[in-house]
Design a protein around this motif. Structure first.
Motif, mmCIF file in Angstrom:
data_model
loop_
_atom_site.group_PDB
_atom_site.id
_atom_site.type_symbol
_atom_site.label_atom_id
_atom_site.label_comp_id
_atom_site.label_asym_id
_atom_site.label_seq_id
_atom_site.Cartn_x
_atom_site.Cartn_y
_atom_site.Cartn_z
ATOM 1 N N UNK A 176 38.679 -4.191 21.980
ATOM 2 C CA UNK A 176 39.796 -4.731 21.491
ATOM 3 C C UNK A 176 39.667 -5.800 20.624
ATOM 4 N N UNK A 177 40.649 -6.168 19.879
ATOM 5 C CA UNK A 177 40.589 -7.282 19.328
ATOM 6 C C UNK A 177 41.474 -8.306 19.934
ATOM 7 N N UNK A 178 40.601 -9.297 19.892
ATOM 8 C CA UNK A 178 41.532 -10.436 20.652
ATOM 9 C C UNK A 178 41.642 -11.886 20.224
ATOM 10 N N UNK A 179 43.120 -11.525 19.320
ATOM 11 C CA UNK A 179 43.542 -12.608 18.209
ATOM 12 C C UNK A 179 43.287 -14.105 18.982
ATOM 13 N N UNK A 180 42.654 -15.258 18.997
ATOM 14 C CA UNK A 180 43.022 -15.761 19.798
ATOM 15 C C UNK A 180 44.149 -17.420 18.610
ATOM 16 N N UNK A 181 44.919 -17.371 19.285
ATOM 17 C CA UNK A 181 46.055 -18.555 18.440
ATOM 18 C C UNK A 181 46.354 -19.711 19.169
ATOM 19 N N UNK A 182 46.494 -20.982 18.322
ATOM 20 C CA UNK A 182 47.042 -22.727 19.054
ATOM 21 C C UNK A 182 48.463 -22.160 18.909
ATOM 22 N N UNK A 183 49.101 -21.646 18.076
ATOM 23 C CA UNK A 183 50.904 -21.773 17.646
ATOM 24 C C UNK A 183 51.462 -22.497 16.802
ATOM 25 N N UNK A 184 50.507 -22.975 16.484
ATOM 26 C CA UNK A 184 51.044 -24.355 15.387
ATOM 27 C C UNK A 184 50.506 -23.191 14.129
ATOM 28 N N UNK A 185 50.992 -23.502 12.593
ATOM 29 C CA UNK A 185 51.345 -23.068 11.311
ATOM 30 C C UNK A 185 51.978 -21.810 11.658
ATOM 31 N N UNK A 186 52.978 -21.621 12.465
ATOM 32 C CA UNK A 186 52.943 -20.223 12.663
ATOM 33 C C UNK A 186 51.455 -18.799 12.438
ATOM 34 N N UNK A 187 50.908 -19.449 13.906
ATOM 35 C CA UNK A 187 49.794 -18.588 13.884
ATOM 36 C C UNK A 187 50.452 -17.355 15.076
ATOM 37 N N UNK A 188 51.105 -17.685 15.776
ATOM 38 C CA UNK A 188 51.647 -17.344 16.971
ATOM 39 C C UNK A 188 52.398 -16.063 16.264
ATOM 40 N N UNK A 189 53.305 -16.167 15.361
ATOM 41 C CA UNK A 189 53.776 -14.987 14.752
ATOM 42 C C UNK A 189 53.334 -14.573 13.556
ATOM 43 N N UNK A 190 52.091 -14.681 13.229
ATOM 44 C CA UNK A 190 50.937 -13.549 12.807
ATOM 45 C C UNK A 190 50.442 -12.872 13.730
ATOM 46 N N UNK A 191 49.914 -13.235 15.285
ATOM 47 C CA UNK A 191 49.436 -12.857 15.701
ATOM 48 C C UNK A 191 50.086 -11.732 16.138
#
Length: 405
Positions: A76-91
């Motif tokens: 599976x693809x594991x997408x790590x995100x900090x939640x900053x700079x719209x990273x969560x939305x993109x994830x």
């Protein structure tokens, strides 16, 4: 742990600012990792490959990368995100796209404690999957005639676990037994019939070790009841010894149970107690399991008896330490599993059952109805300790929809 982190970054974002966030965020992970940046050339070669979505506007970049990543990995693809700079939305957009393509993935996001725990668990699961690759499991004789549902799909096993199943004729074992000298054993018994059967039981053990070496096996399951008529003895002692030595060894030619025990060994270090439910109280969630063998490395002490059904040979009555346990069973096509946690409340030694007997209280008494409505065969595997979360994570990976091009 062997963890690699790759990055996705929009060209619209200031690299200096993003780098500062990256350093701060990755410093909170609490695990050792290798930062790969945007070089995905060795993606898929680690215990865990994480894609750190650093900013928004990266969805298109990921879509262009996807065919390459699919060729390199089937996890599976594991997408790590900090939640900053719209990273969560993109994830979330990327994960939604993957789901539309029927490709498995997960966004790893939350508190520092959650992210650390999840990354550590996924890395452990990834390492186990890598260790399973190339293993060979022997099926000595066909599954016992009464195991009408306990078959396995060898092709699925190879695709999802990387394990090769090897069919070995029962006659090959019998030939090796006939060529193996009788050995004295460390075990003894006050019962003359058991004492006289011990050299033959040891002979079966020595013969199985020959097949393990000959076929380069990491585990096996044995159509053991055929030994009752062929050599007037049982495989119970041999299986108890092999399991305690790290060679997964199951009874009755039950391949799904062999797979279950192999996964248990890879995760916990013990193959588990293969047993069948003898009594079920669906109102209280208390179950009685029994079988005539148990790995020696799982018990505090053991006694020798005869094999229950036949009254001949050597059976094992093992006494496991009371406390937390986990029940586990996978289907032969790896389509589903059963996992339940509980407590071993007592060992017992009733004369009308297989020799090792365990009374287990389920943490969730409602799970007892599984056995009466949708069981995966009769044999289930009992493992000391709480392993529910880890087994679910491992099985989820095993059964994931592969990321095929």
């Amino acid at each position: 742990m062997n963890i690699a982190i790759y990055t996705l970054t929009s060209e619209l974002h200031d690299e200096q600012a993003v780098s500062g966030v990256t350093k701060e965020f990755l410093g909170t992970l609490g695990v050792e990792y290798e930062l790969k940046g945007n070089d995905y050339s060795d993606y898929g070669t680690h215990a865990l490959d994480l894609i750190y979505v650093r900013t928004g506007g990266t969805e298109g970049i990921f879509k262009r990368l996807l065919p390459q990543l699919q060729r390199q990995s089937n996890r599976p693809f594991y997408l790590l995100t900090s939640g900053k700079s719209n990273s969560l939305a993109a994830s979330l957009e990327i994960l939604s796209f993957l789901r539309q393509q029927q490709i498995s993935g997960e966004v790893i996001h939350g508190s520092e404690a959650y992210v650390y725990h999840r990354v550590e668990l996924l890395a452990k699961v990834g390492e186990i999957r890598r260790n399973l690759q190339g293993q060979r499991l022997g099926v000595i004789g066909e599954p016992s005639d009464w195991l009408i549902s306990s078959k396995a799909d060898y092709q699925v096993v190879a695709q999802r676990l990387g394990i090769e199943m090897v069919d070995i004729p029962m006659q090959e074992l019998l030939d090796v037994i006939s060529q193996t000298p009788l050995y004295d054993t460390e075990e003894t018994s006050k019962v003359a019939a058991i004492r006289e059967a011990l050299p033959g039981a040891q002979q079966i053990y020595e013969a199985l070790k020959v097949l393990v070496s000959r076929h380069q096996l990491s585990g096996l399951t044995l159509r053991c009841f055929d030994l009752l008529t062929a050599v007037k003895n049982t495989g119970c002692l041999a299986l108890a010894k092999l399991n305690s030595e790290g060679v997964v060894a199951g009874c009755e030619g039950d391949v799904p149970t062999l797979l279950t025990m192999t996964l248990s060994q890879a995760l916990t270090g013990v193959s588990g107690f293969q047993a069948n439910p003898s009594r079920i109280d669906s109102e209280t969630g208390q179950l009685l399991f029994a079988h005539c063998t148990i790995p020696f490395n799982m018990v505090e002490r053991y006694e020798l008896d005869t094999h229950f059904e036949s009254g001949i040979g050597v059976g094992i009555r093992g006494y496991m330490k009371q406390g937390t346990v986990t029940m586990f069973k996978v289907a032969g096509d790896l389509s589903r599993c059963f996992i339940a946690e509980g407590r071993l409340v007592r060992n017992q030694a009733q004369p009308d059952l297989c020799r090792t007997q365990q009374v287990i209280q389920l943490d969730d008494k409602h799970q007892a109805m599984y056995f009466l409505t949708e069981p995966i065969g009769n044999h289930h595997v009992i493992i000391p300790g709480h392993w529910g979360e880890e087994l679910h994570a491992l099985f989820d990976e095993v059964t994931t929809i592969y990321n095929k091009v």
